[in-house]
Write a protein that holds these residues in place. Structure first.
Motif, PDB file in Angstrom:
ATOM      1  N   THR A 180     -90.536   8.654 -31.218  1.00  0.00           N
ATOM      2  CA  THR A 180     -90.380   7.423 -31.998  1.00  0.00           C
ATOM      3  C   THR A 180     -89.988   7.790 -33.426  1.00  0.00           C
ATOM      4  OG1 THR A 180     -92.687   7.372 -32.730  1.00  0.00           O
ATOM      5  CG2 THR A 180     -92.170   6.258 -30.640  1.00  0.00           C
ATOM      6  N   PRO A 181     -89.314   6.860 -34.114  1.00  0.00           N
ATOM      7  CA  PRO A 181     -88.843   7.174 -35.461  1.00  0.00           C
ATOM      8  C   PRO A 181     -89.914   7.102 -36.542  1.00  0.00           C
ATOM      9  CG  PRO A 181     -88.191   4.945 -34.850  1.00  0.00           C
ATOM     10  CD  PRO A 181     -88.824   5.558 -33.629  1.00  0.00           C
ATOM     11  N   SER A 182     -91.118   6.654 -36.202  1.00  0.00           N
ATOM     12  CA  SER A 182     -92.135   6.435 -37.226  1.00  0.00           C
ATOM     13  C   SER A 182     -93.423   7.191 -36.907  1.00  0.00           C
ATOM     14  CB  SER A 182     -92.453   4.949 -37.368  1.00  0.00           C
ATOM     15  OG  SER A 182     -93.538   4.742 -38.257  1.00  0.00           O
ATOM     16  N   GLU A 183     -93.993   7.811 -37.917  1.00  0.00           N
ATOM     17  CA  GLU A 183     -95.281   8.482 -37.737  1.00  0.00           C
ATOM     18  C   GLU A 183     -96.422   7.475 -37.622  1.00  0.00           C
ATOM     19  OE1 GLU A 183     -96.276   9.239 -42.483  1.00  0.00           O
ATOM     20  OE2 GLU A 183     -95.822  10.938 -41.172  1.00  0.00           O
ATOM     21  N   ASN A 184     -96.141   6.203 -37.892  1.00  0.00           N
ATOM     22  CA  ASN A 184     -97.151   5.148 -37.775  1.00  0.00           C
ATOM     23  C   ASN A 184     -97.156   4.481 -36.405  1.00  0.00           C
ATOM     24  OD1 ASN A 184     -98.156   5.230 -40.571  1.00  0.00           O
ATOM     25  ND2 ASN A 184     -96.103   4.508 -41.098  1.00  0.00           N
ATOM     26  N   SER A 185     -96.426   5.047 -35.458  1.00  0.00           N
ATOM     27  CA  SER A 185     -96.403   4.484 -34.108  1.00  0.00           C
ATOM     28  C   SER A 185     -97.714   4.771 -33.379  1.00  0.00           C
ATOM     29  CB  SER A 185     -95.238   5.061 -33.303  1.00  0.00           C
ATOM     30  OG  SER A 185     -94.003   4.673 -33.845  1.00  0.00           O
ATOM     31  N   ALA A 186     -98.185   3.781 -32.642  1.00  0.00           N
ATOM     32  CA  ALA A 186     -99.316   3.949 -31.729  1.00  0.00           C
ATOM     33  C   ALA A 186     -98.862   3.530 -30.338  1.00  0.00           C
ATOM     34  CB  ALA A 186    -100.507   3.117 -32.182  1.00  0.00           C
ATOM     35  N   PHE A 187     -99.468   4.142 -29.321  1.00  0.00           N
ATOM     36  CA  PHE A 187     -99.061   3.918 -27.938  1.00  0.00           C
ATOM     37  C   PHE A 187    -100.237   3.375 -27.128  1.00  0.00           C
ATOM     38  CE2 PHE A 187     -96.573   7.352 -29.684  1.00  0.00           C
ATOM     39  CZ  PHE A 187     -95.282   7.157 -29.216  1.00  0.00           C
ATOM     40  N   LEU A 188     -99.922   2.440 -26.238  1.00  0.00           N
ATOM     41  CA  LEU A 188    -100.874   2.020 -25.212  1.00  0.00           C
ATOM     42  C   LEU A 188    -100.245   2.352 -23.861  1.00  0.00           C
ATOM     43  CD1 LEU A 188    -103.590   0.545 -24.616  1.00  0.00           C
ATOM     44  CD2 LEU A 188    -102.237  -1.532 -24.311  1.00  0.00           C
ATOM     45  N   PHE A 189    -100.859   3.296 -23.152  1.00  0.00           N
ATOM     46  CA  PHE A 189    -100.360   3.805 -21.872  1.00  0.00           C
ATOM     47  C   PHE A 189    -101.156   3.108 -20.771  1.00  0.00           C
ATOM     48  CE2 PHE A 189    -100.426   6.802 -18.360  1.00  0.00           C
ATOM     49  CZ  PHE A 189     -99.196   7.444 -18.378  1.00  0.00           C
ATOM     50  N   TYR A 190    -100.511   2.183 -20.038  1.00  0.00           N
ATOM     51  CA  TYR A 190    -101.206   1.322 -19.074  1.00  0.00           C
ATOM     52  C   TYR A 190    -100.835   1.734 -17.648  1.00  0.00           C
ATOM     53  CZ  TYR A 190    -103.059  -2.930 -16.906  1.00  0.00           C
ATOM     54  OH  TYR A 190    -103.782  -3.815 -16.144  1.00  0.00           O
ATOM     55  N   VAL A 191    -101.843   2.046 -16.847  1.00  0.00           N
ATOM     56  CA  VAL A 191    -101.617   2.412 -15.448  1.00  0.00           C
ATOM     57  C   VAL A 191    -101.617   1.130 -14.610  1.00  0.00           C
ATOM     58  CG1 VAL A 191    -102.421   3.763 -13.485  1.00  0.00           C
ATOM     59  CG2 VAL A 191    -102.712   4.647 -15.806  1.00  0.00           C
ATOM     60  N   PHE A 192    -100.428   0.693 -14.265  1.00  0.00           N
ATOM     61  CA  PHE A 192    -100.324  -0.499 -13.421  1.00  0.00           C
ATOM     62  C   PHE A 192    -100.870  -0.215 -12.022  1.00  0.00           C
ATOM     63  CE2 PHE A 192     -98.329  -3.357 -10.462  1.00  0.00           C
ATOM     64  CZ  PHE A 192     -98.327  -4.575 -11.114  1.00  0.00           C
ATOM     65  N   ASP A 193    -100.547   0.969 -11.515  1.00  0.00           N
ATOM     66  CA  ASP A 193    -101.023   1.346 -10.184  1.00  0.00           C
ATOM     67  C   ASP A 193    -100.988   2.861 -10.073  1.00  0.00           C
ATOM     68  OD1 ASP A 193    -101.790   0.645  -7.396  1.00  0.00           O
ATOM     69  OD2 ASP A 193     -99.906   1.653  -6.927  1.00  0.00           O
ATOM     70  N   GLY A 194    -102.046   3.462  -9.561  1.00  0.00           N
ATOM     71  CA  GLY A 194    -102.042   4.898  -9.335  1.00  0.00           C
ATOM     72  C   GLY A 194    -103.193   5.613 -10.008  1.00  0.00           C
ATOM     73  N   LYS A 195    -102.987   6.911 -10.265  1.00  0.00           N
ATOM     74  CA  LYS A 195    -103.999   7.728 -10.921  1.00  0.00           C
ATOM     75  C   LYS A 195    -103.311   8.791 -11.762  1.00  0.00           C
ATOM     76  CE  LYS A 195    -108.204  10.442 -10.131  1.00  0.00           C
ATOM     77  NZ  LYS A 195    -109.161  10.972  -9.126  1.00  0.00           N
ATOM     78  N   ILE A 196    -103.689   8.855 -13.037  1.00  0.00           N
ATOM     79  CA  ILE A 196    -103.076   9.755 -14.008  1.00  0.00           C
ATOM     80  C   ILE A 196    -104.169  10.559 -14.717  1.00  0.00           C
ATOM     81  CG2 ILE A 196    -101.810   9.868 -16.205  1.00  0.00           C
ATOM     82  CD1 ILE A 196     -99.954   9.073 -14.015  1.00  0.00           C
ATOM     83  N   ASN A 197    -103.946  11.853 -14.880  1.00  0.00           N
ATOM     84  CA  ASN A 197    -104.795  12.670 -15.743  1.00  0.00           C
ATOM     85  C   ASN A 197    -104.088  12.883 -17.078  1.00  0.00           C
ATOM     86  OD1 ASN A 197    -106.849  12.921 -13.902  1.00  0.00           O
ATOM     87  ND2 ASN A 197    -106.254  14.970 -13.209  1.00  0.00           N
ATOM     88  N   VAL A 198    -104.831  12.676 -18.164  1.00  0.00           N
ATOM     89  CA  VAL A 198    -104.303  12.853 -19.513  1.00  0.00           C
ATOM     90  C   VAL A 198    -104.887  14.144 -20.081  1.00  0.00           C
ATOM     91  CG1 VAL A 198    -103.922  11.764 -21.749  1.00  0.00           C
ATOM     92  CG2 VAL A 198    -104.349  10.330 -19.729  1.00  0.00           C
ATOM     93  N   ASN A 199    -103.998  15.109 -20.369  1.00  0.00           N
ATOM     94  CA  ASN A 199    -104.442  16.424 -20.870  1.00  0.00           C
ATOM     95  C   ASN A 199    -105.458  17.089 -19.946  1.00  0.00           C
ATOM     96  OD1 ASN A 199    -102.800  16.381 -23.104  1.00  0.00           O
ATOM     97  ND2 ASN A 199    -104.395  15.733 -24.535  1.00  0.00           N
ATOM     98  N   GLU A 200    -105.480  16.666 -18.686  1.00  0.00           N
ATOM     99  CA  GLU A 200    -106.419  17.202 -17.692  1.00  0.00           C
ATOM    100  C   GLU A 200    -107.880  16.993 -18.090  1.00  0.00           C
ATOM    101  OE1 GLU A 200    -105.373  17.983 -14.811  1.00  0.00           O
ATOM    102  OE2 GLU A 200    -103.244  18.038 -15.330  1.00  0.00           O
ATOM    103  N   THR A 201    -108.128  16.079 -19.030  1.00  0.00           N
ATOM    104  CA  THR A 201    -109.504  15.811 -19.477  1.00  0.00           C
ATOM    105  C   THR A 201    -109.911  14.355 -19.271  1.00  0.00           C
ATOM    106  OG1 THR A 201    -108.766  15.382 -21.739  1.00  0.00           O
ATOM    107  CG2 THR A 201    -109.420  17.631 -21.212  1.00  0.00           C
ATOM    108  N   ILE A 202    -108.940  13.439 -19.231  1.00  0.00           N
ATOM    109  CA  ILE A 202    -109.219  12.010 -19.061  1.00  0.00           C
ATOM    110  C   ILE A 202    -108.502  11.529 -17.807  1.00  0.00           C
ATOM    111  CG2 ILE A 202    -108.898   9.696 -20.027  1.00  0.00           C
ATOM    112  CD1 ILE A 202    -109.071  10.906 -22.795  1.00  0.00           C
ATOM    113  N   ALA A 203    -109.229  10.856 -16.931  1.00  0.00           N
ATOM    114  CA  ALA A 203    -108.641  10.297 -15.716  1.00  0.00           C
ATOM    115  C   ALA A 203    -108.479   8.790 -15.880  1.00  0.00           C
ATOM    116  CB  ALA A 203    -109.515  10.609 -14.508  1.00  0.00           C
ATOM    117  N   LEU A 204    -107.289   8.296 -15.593  1.00  0.00           N
ATOM    118  CA  LEU A 204    -106.996   6.862 -15.624  1.00  0.00           C
ATOM    119  C   LEU A 204    -106.604   6.415 -14.226  1.00  0.00           C
ATOM    120  CD1 LEU A 204    -104.709   6.695 -18.809  1.00  0.00           C
ATOM    121  CD2 LEU A 204    -107.171   6.298 -18.708  1.00  0.00           C
ATOM    122  N   VAL A 205    -107.201   5.299 -13.773  1.00  0.00           N
ATOM    123  CA  VAL A 205    -106.847   4.731 -12.476  1.00  0.00           C
ATOM    124  C   VAL A 205    -106.261   3.339 -12.703  1.00  0.00           C
ATOM    125  CG1 VAL A 205    -108.593   6.078 -11.261  1.00  0.00           C
ATOM    126  CG2 VAL A 205    -109.170   3.791 -12.109  1.00  0.00           C
TER     127      VAL A 205
END
Length: 249
Positions: A180-205
């Motif tokens: 992104t072009p701005s250092e002030n950007s924030a992200f919301l990563f939404y799992v619509f369906d499935g299972k994701i590991n974030v940095n192998e430390t946080i699990a999202l379903v």
């Protein structure tokens, strides 16, 4: 900062064949005293049975993306638009000063599952308008696809510094956040369906999300997963008095 938002924070509503799980992303940061987070007001994850009619009702000062992954809807609104919405045909309603619409879930499409996303505009009282976009492909496999945002490179326009992307991340694949072009950007990563590991430390379903500021985590698909990504500017201009996107505090 990397914060998990689990399903326990959501509000559930069920009325007949109409069921939604409502996420107010700002609740994860109570010190901000805002039910939304910056320009992201509210996210409704809906499951609706065929034949359900959502009758004509108002919206005001909301930027509303209808993002379906299954089902078909016949749309009608006060701007005299009539159209069909599906998992390949998306819609943004820029409600502005005064807007009404109704939606009928068609029998032919089966059970509807999708997101109704309420984004905050930069200012109140903008002219109402409606946009439709036909996706070239139903899914974007293993790469970020621009859906809606501010700027010519987004097919659906949102009237604030907010951007939405999606992808289908196949099992075993990894991905980083887009630049992104701005250092002030924030992200919301939404799992619509499935299972994701974030940095192998946080699990999202399914239904869970992560709020990400000033970090660049790695996302690993434990199983094939559909993701919707929200990008907002923490110092951006927005109006927080919208009918659905506004602050409830």
């Amino acid at each position: 900062m990397l914060t998990k938002i689990d399903n326990a924070i959501k509000y559930g509503k069920q009325h007949g064949g109409f069921g939604i799980q409502i996420l107010y992303p700002g609740l994860i940061r109570p010190e901000l005293h805002d039910t939304g987070f910056s320009s992201i007001g509210r996210i409704d994850h809906a499951r609706i049975t065929p034949g359900t009619l959502i009758p004509m009702h108002p919206h005001k000062d909301d930027e509303i993306l209808t993002y379906l992954r299954s089902g078909k809807v016949k749309h009608l609104d006060s701007q005299k638009n009539t159209d069909l919405i599906s998992n390949q045909r998306l819609m943004v309603m820029n409600a502005g000063a005064n807007f009404y619409h109704e939606e009928r879930v068609l029998e032919e499409g089966g059970v509807l599952e999708g997101l109704q996303i309420f984004i905050r505009p930069e200012t109140a009282g903008l002219p109402p308008q409606v946009q439709f976009y036909q996706l070239p492909e139903t899914y974007s496999i293993n790469h970020w696809r621009k859906i809606a945002g501010k700027g010519d490179d987004y097919p659906l326009q949102i009237r604030s510094n907010t951007h939405l992307m999606d992808l289908r991340l196949e099992k075993g694949e990894e991905i980083l956040l887009p630049e992104t072009p701005s250092e002030n950007s924030a992200f919301l990563f939404y799992v619509f369906d499935g299972k994701i590991n974030v940095n192998e430390t946080i699990a999202l379903v399914t239904g869970e999300s992560a709020l990400i500021e000033k970090e660049s985590p790695t996302f690993h698909a434990v199983e094939t997963s559909d993701i919707v990504l929200f990008i907002t500017l923490t110092n951006g201009l927005y109006f927080d008095g919208g009918m659905y996107s506004g602050n409830l505090h």
